[in-house]
Structure formats: C-alpha cells, structure tokens
Design a protein around this motif. Structure first.
Motif, PDB file in Angstrom:
ATOM      1  N   THR A 169      11.367 -37.189  47.749  1.00 31.85           N
ATOM      2  CA  THR A 169      11.247 -37.677  46.375  1.00 31.85           C
ATOM      3  C   THR A 169       9.394 -38.033  45.801  1.00 31.85           C
ATOM      4  OG1 THR A 169      12.767 -39.440  46.897  1.00 31.85           O
ATOM      5  CG2 THR A 169      11.013 -40.296  45.090  1.00 31.85           C
ATOM      6  N   LEU A 170       9.506 -38.269  44.221  1.00 33.48           N
ATOM      7  CA  LEU A 170       8.423 -37.864  43.459  1.00 33.48           C
ATOM      8  C   LEU A 170       8.591 -39.148  42.721  1.00 33.48           C
ATOM      9  CD1 LEU A 170       7.505 -33.782  42.672  1.00 33.48           C
ATOM     10  CD2 LEU A 170       6.844 -35.556  44.498  1.00 33.48           C
ATOM     11  N   THR A 171       7.652 -39.654  42.855  1.00 34.77           N
ATOM     12  CA  THR A 171       7.536 -40.854  41.904  1.00 34.77           C
ATOM     13  C   THR A 171       6.606 -40.486  40.442  1.00 34.77           C
ATOM     14  OG1 THR A 171       4.439 -41.233  42.102  1.00 34.77           O
ATOM     15  CG2 THR A 171       6.482 -42.429  43.329  1.00 34.77           C
ATOM     16  N   ARG A 172       7.670 -41.406  39.425  1.00 33.75           N
ATOM     17  CA  ARG A 172       7.416 -41.845  38.188  1.00 33.75           C
ATOM     18  C   ARG A 172       5.941 -41.351  38.184  1.00 33.75           C
ATOM     19  NH1 ARG A 172      12.415 -43.190  35.670  1.00 33.75           N
ATOM     20  NH2 ARG A 172      11.697 -44.011  33.797  1.00 33.75           N
ATOM     21  N   SER A 173       4.984 -42.340  38.422  1.00 33.72           N
ATOM     22  CA  SER A 173       4.173 -42.155  38.071  1.00 33.72           C
ATOM     23  C   SER A 173       2.787 -40.544  38.646  1.00 33.72           C
ATOM     24  CB  SER A 173       2.830 -42.709  38.845  1.00 33.72           C
ATOM     25  OG  SER A 173       3.714 -43.983  39.904  1.00 33.72           O
ATOM     26  N   THR A 212      17.877 -35.602  41.708  1.00 32.86           N
ATOM     27  CA  THR A 212      18.962 -37.149  41.700  1.00 32.86           C
ATOM     28  C   THR A 212      17.965 -38.103  41.481  1.00 32.86           C
ATOM     29  OG1 THR A 212      19.775 -36.581  44.058  1.00 32.86           O
ATOM     30  CG2 THR A 212      19.597 -38.405  43.859  1.00 32.86           C
ATOM     31  N   THR A 213      18.132 -39.216  40.980  1.00 27.93           N
ATOM     32  CA  THR A 213      17.928 -40.460  40.490  1.00 27.93           C
ATOM     33  C   THR A 213      17.162 -41.059  41.615  1.00 27.93           C
ATOM     34  OG1 THR A 213      18.569 -40.262  38.069  1.00 27.93           O
ATOM     35  CG2 THR A 213      17.010 -42.376  39.407  1.00 27.93           C
ATOM     36  N   VAL A 214      15.883 -41.629  42.370  1.00 21.84           N
ATOM     37  CA  VAL A 214      16.064 -42.177  43.462  1.00 21.84           C
ATOM     38  C   VAL A 214      15.174 -43.573  42.726  1.00 21.84           C
ATOM     39  CG1 VAL A 214      14.455 -42.925  45.921  1.00 21.84           C
ATOM     40  CG2 VAL A 214      15.134 -40.570  44.535  1.00 21.84           C
ATOM     41  N   ARG A 215      16.041 -44.758  42.741  1.00 19.48           N
ATOM     42  CA  ARG A 215      16.019 -46.131  42.129  1.00 19.48           C
ATOM     43  C   ARG A 215      14.938 -47.054  42.399  1.00 19.48           C
ATOM     44  NH1 ARG A 215      19.573 -48.695  39.303  1.00 19.48           N
ATOM     45  NH2 ARG A 215      21.221 -48.058  39.786  1.00 19.48           N
ATOM     46  N   TYR A 219      12.478 -39.309  40.925  1.00 15.76           N
ATOM     47  CA  TYR A 219      13.086 -38.021  41.225  1.00 15.76           C
ATOM     48  C   TYR A 219      13.131 -37.499  42.042  1.00 15.76           C
ATOM     49  CZ  TYR A 219      14.166 -39.892  36.110  1.00 15.76           C
ATOM     50  OH  TYR A 219      14.340 -40.292  35.412  1.00 15.76           O
ATOM     51  N   ARG A 220      14.339 -36.474  43.385  1.00 15.15           N
ATOM     52  CA  ARG A 220      14.135 -35.582  44.106  1.00 15.15           C
ATOM     53  C   ARG A 220      14.922 -34.682  43.644  1.00 15.15           C
ATOM     54  NH1 ARG A 220      15.694 -38.706  47.724  1.00 15.15           N
ATOM     55  NH2 ARG A 220      17.932 -38.732  47.645  1.00 15.15           N
ATOM     56  N   LEU A 221      14.527 -33.397  43.844  1.00 20.96           N
ATOM     57  CA  LEU A 221      15.607 -31.982  43.352  1.00 20.96           C
ATOM     58  C   LEU A 221      15.746 -31.875  44.833  1.00 20.96           C
ATOM     59  CD1 LEU A 221      14.910 -28.874  41.784  1.00 20.96           C
ATOM     60  CD2 LEU A 221      15.036 -28.783  44.020  1.00 20.96           C
ATOM     61  N   GLU A 222      17.237 -31.600  45.252  1.00 21.44           N
ATOM     62  CA  GLU A 222      18.143 -30.757  46.262  1.00 21.44           C
ATOM     63  C   GLU A 222      18.792 -29.858  46.154  1.00 21.44           C
ATOM     64  OE1 GLU A 222      20.742 -34.895  46.604  1.00 21.44           O
ATOM     65  OE2 GLU A 222      19.011 -35.252  47.735  1.00 21.44           O
ATOM     66  N   VAL A 223      18.696 -28.967  47.056  1.00 21.75           N
ATOM     67  CA  VAL A 223      19.371 -28.346  46.596  1.00 21.75           C
ATOM     68  C   VAL A 223      20.973 -27.769  47.767  1.00 21.75           C
ATOM     69  CG1 VAL A 223      19.070 -25.390  47.549  1.00 21.75           C
ATOM     70  CG2 VAL A 223      16.886 -25.982  46.840  1.00 21.75           C
ATOM     71  N   LEU A 224      21.621 -27.118  47.094  1.00 25.74           N
ATOM     72  CA  LEU A 224      22.915 -27.612  46.989  1.00 25.74           C
ATOM     73  C   LEU A 224      23.188 -26.597  48.366  1.00 25.74           C
ATOM     74  CD1 LEU A 224      24.891 -28.469  44.108  1.00 25.74           C
ATOM     75  CD2 LEU A 224      23.687 -30.102  45.569  1.00 25.74           C
ATOM     76  N   ALA A 225      23.946 -26.688  49.356  1.00 22.68           N
ATOM     77  CA  ALA A 225      24.567 -25.954  50.476  1.00 22.68           C
ATOM     78  C   ALA A 225      25.403 -24.707  50.325  1.00 22.68           C
ATOM     79  CB  ALA A 225      25.139 -26.471  51.680  1.00 22.68           C
TER      80      ALA A 225
END
Length: 225
Positions: A169-173, A212-215, A219-225
């Motif tokens: 998860t990477l923060t908005r800032s 994905t938005t992490v409220r 945001y976090r990027l996820e690779v799908l299986a």
C-alpha cells in the motif's frame, strides 16, 4: 543461482556445455530439441538459454521465434555452424541476443553467458511486468501482450511506481510527492483522476492486475492469479 537451459541434439555438446557452466556455479537443465525446451520453460524459471540451430522436431529458429512471444526477457545465446553468416543474421532477426560458433572454447562460452546475464540484469532493473503489461523505465514504453500501448507520462510514472511495489500500500502523500513533487500545489483529486484513468485503460480482466483503494491510506496494485 542462475539456471541455464542448454538445448542441443548432440549429447556430447550438451554434456560439455553443462559441465563448463556447472563448474562456474550455474545450475543447468537440458533439452535435445526446441519442443522439449519450450516444455522446460513452462516448468521452471530459466535465466538464460544456450541454443543450437539445427535440431529435430523443432529447430533453434522456430524455438527462438516461439519463445520470444512469451518470454521476452529470456537471454538467448545461439550456437551456429562455422562460417554460416546467414544463420547468425536469421537468429538475430528472430530475437537471439548473441551467438557462438561451433566448435567453441569453453572459456568463451562462460564469458558470453556471464555478459548476457549481466546485461539482462541491468535491463530488468528498468523494466517491470505487471500481469500482461510491461513497462520500460528507460524508454518509457508500455506494451500489453507485446503490443505497444501509449499513455501520458504522469500515468506511466504512477503505474510504474505502483507496479514496482506490487502488493504494498502506497500512501496518497507518497504518491503525490513521488510523481508530482513535494511542492505540488494541486489537490489530491489529481491523484484520484489519474488512478481512475489507469483503471479505464487497463481493465483488470484484460490486463491481469487491479489497483485497489485502501480507504484512508492510498492505493495498492495487485497482480491477479
């Protein structure tokens, strides 16, 4: 430990090459033809391929052409017959990276393998794959399933940043500071707009990843299986 795939229908050549490479600390696997070599590529992670040209079932040219469709970052060292310039030219056209003429000196084989691995290690540091998308930071090029795909620079930088930290998860800032600079005088809505554009350009089902938005965080990027 790097894994080298040695492909040659001559058992003596395979044994010689494997012995030389194992003595240098590499792990080796073998295949007597291109068809079996492709199967090996699907079974384990291969770091480099030493490939003969003339083989039964599937020759080196056909293997190289097929492998390049699915394993674009596989270094290929092609073994060619002495004086066969046409083989070398065709090999390069099909995507091989270097060639070695038979009969070869053991020391030269080792040196060329080492140089190719070093070159590809440097290249990979600037190139990442996320799902079915490849981003090259050096050229700022994007491809989806091997086809070129143009996106604006800021979107590229944002996707590269997220893709280089898959699953985190990477923060908005942090994202705003990294992409737009610490003195950015806009607002966080700019980041949201760019994220939404990336989602539209790269549908999860088609590209193999989702953002994905992490409220409350970012945001976090996820690779799908």
């Amino acid at each position: 430990m790097n894994i080298i795939l040695v492909v040659d229908d001559d058992e003596y050549i395979r044994e010689l090459a494997c012995t030389l490479l194992r003595n240098e600390g590499y792990h080796t696997v073998e295949a007597p033809d291109g068809r079996e070599a492709l199967q090996r590529l699907g079974e384990e992670k291969i770091d480099l391929c030493v490939l003969d040209v003339m083989m039964p079932k599937m020759d080196g040219f056909e293997f190289c052409k097929t492998a390049r469709k699915y394993y674009k970052n596989l270094p290929i060292l092609m073994l060619t017959a002495k004086g066969e310039i046409s083989q070398k030219i065709k090999g390069f056209d099909l995507g091989c990276d270097d060639y070695l003429t038979k009969p070869f000196e053991g020391a030269e084989l080792v040196v060329r393998v080492r140089a190719l691995l070093r070159r590809y290690h440097i290249d990979r540091a600037e190139e990442i794959r996320i799902g079915r998308v490849i981003l090259n930071k050096t050229s700022y090029k994007v491809s989806v399933d091997g086809d070129p795909f143009d996106i604006p620079m800021k979107e590229f930088e944002l996707l590269y940043k997220l893709g280089n930290s898959t699953g985190k998860t990477l923060t908005r800032s942090d994202l705003i500071e990294e992409i737009w600079g610490y003195d950015f005088d806009g607002n966080e809505r700019t980041l949201d707009v760019h994220i939404n554009r990336l989602r539209e350009r790269f549908p999860a089902e088609a590209c193999g990843f989702k953002i994905t938005t992490v409220r409350g965080l970012g945001y976090r990027l996820e690779v799908l299986a």
